[in-house]
Design a protein around this motif. Structure first.
Motif, PDB file in Angstrom:
ATOM      1  N   VAL A 114       0.840  -1.198   0.000  1.00 45.39           N
ATOM      2  CA  VAL A 114       0.000   0.000   0.000  1.00 45.39           C
ATOM      3  C   VAL A 114       0.873   1.246   0.000  1.00 45.39           C
ATOM      4  O   VAL A 114       0.619   2.217  -0.734  1.00 45.39           O
ATOM      5  CB  VAL A 114      -0.962  -0.008   1.203  1.00 45.39           C
ATOM      6  N   GLY A 115       1.923   1.220   0.823  1.00 42.68           N
ATOM      7  CA  GLY A 115       2.827   2.361   0.882  1.00 42.68           C
ATOM      8  C   GLY A 115       3.498   2.637  -0.449  1.00 42.68           C
ATOM      9  O   GLY A 115       3.634   3.796  -0.866  1.00 42.68           O
ATOM     10  N   ALA A 116       3.910   1.576  -1.156  1.00 43.50           N
ATOM     11  CA  ALA A 116       4.565   1.752  -2.452  1.00 43.50           C
ATOM     12  C   ALA A 116       3.596   2.348  -3.471  1.00 43.50           C
ATOM     13  O   ALA A 116       3.977   3.190  -4.297  1.00 43.50           O
ATOM     14  CB  ALA A 116       5.106   0.421  -2.957  1.00 43.50           C
ATOM     15  N   ALA A 117       2.328   1.930  -3.414  1.00 41.97           N
ATOM     16  CA  ALA A 117       1.334   2.495  -4.330  1.00 41.97           C
ATOM     17  C   ALA A 117       1.100   3.973  -4.032  1.00 41.97           C
ATOM     18  O   ALA A 117       1.018   4.793  -4.953  1.00 41.97           O
ATOM     19  CB  ALA A 117       0.027   1.715  -4.236  1.00 41.97           C
ATOM     20  N   TYR A 118       0.992   4.317  -2.753  1.00 45.54           N
ATOM     21  CA  TYR A 118       0.824   5.729  -2.393  1.00 45.54           C
ATOM     22  C   TYR A 118       2.032   6.551  -2.847  1.00 45.54           C
ATOM     23  O   TYR A 118       1.888   7.651  -3.375  1.00 45.54           O
ATOM     24  CB  TYR A 118       0.655   5.865  -0.883  1.00 45.54           C
ATOM     25  N   GLU A 119       3.216   6.015  -2.620  1.00 44.77           N
ATOM     26  CA  GLU A 119       4.415   6.726  -3.057  1.00 44.77           C
ATOM     27  C   GLU A 119       4.424   6.864  -4.579  1.00 44.77           C
ATOM     28  O   GLU A 119       4.851   7.894  -5.123  1.00 44.77           O
ATOM     29  CB  GLU A 119       5.677   6.011  -2.579  1.00 44.77           C
ATOM     30  N   GLY A 120       3.935   5.842  -5.276  1.00 43.92           N
ATOM     31  CA  GLY A 120       3.855   5.921  -6.728  1.00 43.92           C
ATOM     32  C   GLY A 120       2.966   7.061  -7.193  1.00 43.92           C
ATOM     33  O   GLY A 120       3.283   7.756  -8.168  1.00 43.92           O
ATOM     34  N   GLU A 121       1.834   7.275  -6.515  1.00 44.10           N
ATOM     35  CA  GLU A 121       0.965   8.403  -6.860  1.00 44.10           C
ATOM     36  C   GLU A 121       1.703   9.726  -6.685  1.00 44.10           C
ATOM     37  O   GLU A 121       1.637  10.617  -7.542  1.00 44.10           O
ATOM     38  CB  GLU A 121      -0.292   8.382  -5.992  1.00 44.10           C
ATOM     39  N   CYS A 122       2.393   9.849  -5.557  1.00 44.90           N
ATOM     40  CA  CYS A 122       3.118  11.097  -5.276  1.00 44.90           C
ATOM     41  C   CYS A 122       4.229  11.326  -6.287  1.00 44.90           C
ATOM     42  O   CYS A 122       4.449  12.463  -6.747  1.00 44.90           O
ATOM     43  CB  CYS A 122       3.694  11.056  -3.864  1.00 44.90           C
ATOM     44  N   ARG A 139       4.775  14.369  -8.878  1.00 47.78           N
ATOM     45  CA  ARG A 139       6.031  15.125  -8.828  1.00 47.78           C
ATOM     46  C   ARG A 139       6.678  15.180 -10.214  1.00 47.78           C
ATOM     47  O   ARG A 139       7.183  16.224 -10.643  1.00 47.78           O
ATOM     48  CB  ARG A 139       6.976  14.485  -7.806  1.00 47.78           C
ATOM     49  N   ALA A 140       6.660  14.060 -10.939  1.00 48.57           N
ATOM     50  CA  ALA A 140       7.213  14.031 -12.289  1.00 48.57           C
ATOM     51  C   ALA A 140       6.457  14.975 -13.215  1.00 48.57           C
ATOM     52  O   ALA A 140       7.058  15.709 -14.009  1.00 48.57           O
ATOM     53  CB  ALA A 140       7.170  12.601 -12.839  1.00 48.57           C
ATOM     54  N   TYR A 183      15.414  15.276 -16.318  1.00 50.67           N
ATOM     55  CA  TYR A 183      14.706  14.248 -17.058  1.00 50.67           C
ATOM     56  C   TYR A 183      14.990  12.856 -16.484  1.00 50.67           C
ATOM     57  O   TYR A 183      14.092  11.998 -16.436  1.00 50.67           O
ATOM     58  CB  TYR A 183      15.070  14.302 -18.539  1.00 50.67           C
ATOM     59  N   THR A 184      16.212  12.628 -16.046  1.00 51.17           N
ATOM     60  CA  THR A 184      16.535  11.347 -15.412  1.00 51.17           C
ATOM     61  C   THR A 184      15.679  11.130 -14.167  1.00 51.17           C
ATOM     62  O   THR A 184      15.159  10.031 -13.931  1.00 51.17           O
ATOM     63  CB  THR A 184      18.024  11.290 -15.045  1.00 51.17           C
ATOM     64  N   GLN A 185      15.507  12.180 -13.365  1.00 52.24           N
ATOM     65  CA  GLN A 185      14.690  12.067 -12.155  1.00 52.24           C
ATOM     66  C   GLN A 185      13.214  11.850 -12.509  1.00 52.24           C
ATOM     67  O   GLN A 185      12.527  11.045 -11.884  1.00 52.24           O
ATOM     68  CB  GLN A 185      14.837  13.321 -11.298  1.00 52.24           C
ATOM     69  N   ILE A 186      12.729  12.560 -13.509  1.00 53.11           N
ATOM     70  CA  ILE A 186      11.339  12.390 -13.935  1.00 53.11           C
ATOM     71  C   ILE A 186      11.081  10.946 -14.343  1.00 53.11           C
ATOM     72  O   ILE A 186      10.087  10.324 -13.931  1.00 53.11           O
ATOM     73  CB  ILE A 186      11.016  13.353 -15.090  1.00 53.11           C
ATOM     74  N   LEU A 199       8.609   8.077 -12.730  1.00 49.72           N
ATOM     75  CA  LEU A 199       7.570   7.406 -13.512  1.00 49.72           C
ATOM     76  C   LEU A 199       7.783   5.905 -13.579  1.00 49.72           C
ATOM     77  O   LEU A 199       6.812   5.129 -13.587  1.00 49.72           O
ATOM     78  CB  LEU A 199       7.503   8.014 -14.911  1.00 49.72           C
ATOM     79  N   ASP A 200       9.033   5.461 -13.616  1.00 50.98           N
ATOM     80  CA  ASP A 200       9.305   4.021 -13.564  1.00 50.98           C
ATOM     81  C   ASP A 200       8.815   3.436 -12.240  1.00 50.98           C
ATOM     82  O   ASP A 200       8.218   2.352 -12.207  1.00 50.98           O
ATOM     83  CB  ASP A 200      10.798   3.750 -13.732  1.00 50.98           C
ATOM     84  N   PHE A 201       9.072   4.147 -11.150  1.00 54.68           N
ATOM     85  CA  PHE A 201       8.592   3.684  -9.841  1.00 54.68           C
ATOM     86  C   PHE A 201       7.066   3.633  -9.831  1.00 54.68           C
ATOM     87  O   PHE A 201       6.462   2.670  -9.349  1.00 54.68           O
ATOM     88  CB  PHE A 201       9.095   4.626  -8.742  1.00 54.68           C
ATOM     89  N   ALA A 202       6.436   4.671 -10.379  1.00 54.58           N
ATOM     90  CA  ALA A 202       4.977   4.708 -10.411  1.00 54.58           C
ATOM     91  C   ALA A 202       4.425   3.562 -11.245  1.00 54.58           C
ATOM     92  O   ALA A 202       3.463   2.887 -10.844  1.00 54.58           O
ATOM     93  CB  ALA A 202       4.500   6.052 -10.960  1.00 54.58           C
ATOM     94  N   GLU A 203       5.012   3.313 -12.399  1.00 53.68           N
ATOM     95  CA  GLU A 203       4.543   2.215 -13.239  1.00 53.68           C
ATOM     96  C   GLU A 203       4.623   0.880 -12.504  1.00 53.68           C
ATOM     97  O   GLU A 203       3.697   0.057 -12.579  1.00 53.68           O
ATOM     98  CB  GLU A 203       5.384   2.147 -14.519  1.00 53.68           C
ATOM     99  N   THR A 204       5.697   0.665 -11.787  1.00 51.04           N
ATOM    100  CA  THR A 204       5.909  -0.610 -11.092  1.00 51.04           C
ATOM    101  C   THR A 204       4.918  -0.812  -9.957  1.00 51.04           C
ATOM    102  O   THR A 204       4.463  -1.934  -9.700  1.00 51.04           O
ATOM    103  CB  THR A 204       7.343  -0.673 -10.548  1.00 51.04           C
ATOM    104  N   ASN A 205       4.540   0.268  -9.290  1.00 51.69           N
ATOM    105  CA  ASN A 205       3.817   0.130  -8.032  1.00 51.69           C
ATOM    106  C   ASN A 205       2.354   0.556  -8.056  1.00 51.69           C
ATOM    107  O   ASN A 205       1.631   0.320  -7.083  1.00 51.69           O
ATOM    108  CB  ASN A 205       4.553   0.917  -6.941  1.00 51.69           C
ATOM    109  N   LEU A 206       1.917   1.178  -9.144  1.00 47.83           N
ATOM    110  CA  LEU A 206       0.520   1.618  -9.207  1.00 47.83           C
ATOM    111  C   LEU A 206      -0.358   0.548  -9.829  1.00 47.83           C
ATOM    112  O   LEU A 206       0.091  -0.237 -10.674  1.00 47.83           O
ATOM    113  CB  LEU A 206       0.401   2.906 -10.022  1.00 47.83           C
TER     114      LEU A 206
END
Length: 535
Positions: A147-155, A159-160, A211-214, A218-225
């Motif tokens: 759940v925490g990873a999904a919430y972080e993915g939204e944030c 941010r991106a 762009y690397t950070q963005i 987004l990679d984190f969001a894709e994995t966890n959302l």
């Protein structure tokens, strides 16, 4: 929108320097008007409160405080759309809020560009605060790691989105110089005075670093959302992260990357119709499908991610999308320019003329936004149509007369261009791959008219060796654009009293990029020394 969809719940607050950012709750739709606040120490003490804190990031992105403290839809409630069109040539700003942007009269003290900077960073900080709190809640056992990873993915998705908006306004294009100064990457929470000294010394990262950070976010969001979030369209999802990556990689001219990301959403093979295996995204049958009625932009298969506005929380008379772009009873302060209305590539019988524009016999307006009375229209951040055209362009850039590019272009175009004589009959309709690419770029201007995408394309294409925009084109004033100048198929040849702003050369060329606001350079001496040239 039916009031049964709204339910007041508690909220949290966390300061960022002098800003107070509120978090709301959600039921079927997001409640963006909170009625209570939690202290920072208790904001993440229960699963319910953590959920409310995450919703607060959406609230901050929908409506940060304008320079006078009011809600004017900055950054993503409406203002990014207004600014994105006002910086280009396909809309005209009628004298009022966005005339300074339209005419290029801004400086480091101007409210419109200052508000974009301050509210984008306020939203970024809100995301950082909640990421920190979510991680703490996971460590304390308040919520599960998943759940925490999904919430972080939204944030991190939000941010991106915010960082890319900053880059297209305040930095050079990636395609010109990735090593140029980008914007400051603030990735830790600022919640009070102990954090301020470090935050006020953050320098600008390079465009490439940003762009690397963005992409990392987004990679984190894709994995966890999830593929389908509990609240569709107005909450981030796996598909939304992938879709946004097609946009980011397009700006980087990473054509192979655009194609690879798009394939995840169903664009990898030639098809008569396209449907995403993630999220089941598909084009609506008619071009007005995402905008057909009040509330339609919250419940259609084409909208991948939008920012919600509702009757309790919106930009109101002085800032909502519907007010700015709609004729009376709207204020009609952003009108379609004859530059695009008269463009020969926009065929006379295109359904987007009859279904998505309207006139008061003085100007032509977009009719995508239906609710100038209570301002509930969603801000369409990214649609499946954009994914298809992003990938179409990438294919057209990498292959001679790509069948994939042709098919993707036609999927978007042919739902609006229904007469066989007006359609591209076959790939042989184009002599070269460049001709096909130009047709795709033309299609973007029609399809996303009134959605704020024009500036983004001007920015990324400005140094393109074949399709350069050259800078911000010259434009007509609202006085120049009489009703008689709207002549379908006959290129606009009237006065253009608003001078062009070239990207290079000429006294005004520095204004292609916005200045870092003086409120920021006064607080941060490092950024004062890194101000954009000319300001």
């Amino acid at each position: 929108m039916n009031s049964k969809y709204f339910k007041n719940k508690k909220a949290i607050a966390a300061p960022m320097l002098a800003l107070l950012l509120l978090a709301g709750s959600c039921k079927k739709f997001t409640d963006l008007q909170p009625n209570n606040q939690f202290s920072e120490t208790s904001a993440f003490s229960s699963a319910d409160r953590v959920s409310l804190a995450v919703t607060g990031v959406y609230s901050a992105m929908q409506a940060g405080a304008y320079t006078d403290g009011t809600n004017r839809g900055y950054p993503f409630g409406a203002a990014n759309v207004c600014q994105g069109e006002a910086r280009g040539e396909d809309f005209i700003a009628v004298p009022s809020f966005f005339l300074i942007t339209y005419q290029g009269d801004y400086d480091a003290t101007t409210a419109n560009n200052t508000a974009m900077w301050t509210t984008l960073y306020a939203g970024i900080n809100r995301a950082n605060v909640v990421i920190k709190g979510v991680q703490g809640a996971v460590a304390a056992g308040t919520i599960s790691a998943a759940v925490g990873a999904a919430y972080e993915g939204e944030c991190r998705f939000l941010r991106a989105l915010a960082y890319h908006e900053l880059l297209i306004h305040f930095a050079k294009p990636y395609s010109d110089d990735p090593s140029a100064l980008g914007v400051p990457l603030q990735l830790t929470a600022v919640t009070g005075s102990p954090d301020v000294p470090a935050a006020s010394q953050v320098q600008r990262s390079t465009v490439a670093q940003c762009y690397t950070q963005i992409l990392a976010d987004l990679d984190f969001a894709e994995t966890n959302l999830p593929a389908v979030p509990a609240i569709k369209i107005t909450h981030a999802s796996k598909g939304a992260a992938i879709a946004l990556k097609t946009r980011i990689k397009l700006h980087m001219k990473d054509w192979a990357g655009v194609i690879a990301e798009g394939a995840k959403l169903g664009t990898g093979t030639v098809s008569a119709t396209y449907t995403s295996p993630i999220g089941s995204y598909a084009l609506t049958a008619s071009p007005d499908g995402p905008f057909a009625s009040v509330g339609a932009n919250y419940s259609n298969p084409e909208s991948i991610f939008s920012i919600e506005n509702n009757t309790n929380r919106n930009s109101g008379t002085n800032g909502s999308i519907s007010t700015m772009f709609t004729k009376a009873p709207g204020r009609g302060l952003m009108v379609i320019s004859p530059i695009i209305y008269d463009a020969p590539f926009w065929t006379a019988n295109d359904l987007r003329r009859t279904l998505l524009t309207t006139t008061d016999n003085r100007y032509w307006y977009t009719s995508k936004y239906k609710d100038p009375a209570t301002f509930t229209d969603a801000n369409p951040i990214i649609r499946y149509a954009e994914v298809l055209l992003n990938v179409a362009e990438a294919y057209s850039r990498t292959a001679a007369l790509s069948a994939n590019a042709f098919s993707l272009l036609n999927a978007v175009r042919n739902r609006s261009v229904t007469a066989a004589a007006d359609r591209f009959a076959s790939i042989a309709s184009f002599a070269t791959a460049n001709d096909l690419t130009q047709a795709i770029l033309n299609e973007r201007r029609i399809e996303f008219l009134g959605e704020g995408r024009r500036w983004s394309d001007i920015h990324r294409l400005v140094t393109d060796p074949v399709f350069s925009t050259g800078g911000i084109p010259s434009k007509p004033s609202s006085a120049n654009a009489t009703f008689a100048t709207y002549t379908i198929g006959k290129p606009y040849a009237g006065a253009r009293s608003v001078a062009a702003i070239p990207y290079t050369g000429g006294a005004a060329s520095y204004k292609f990029i916005w200045p870092i606001p003086v409120v920021e350079t006064n607080a941060n001496p490092v950024l004062a020394a890194q101000q954009n040239p000319g300001y």
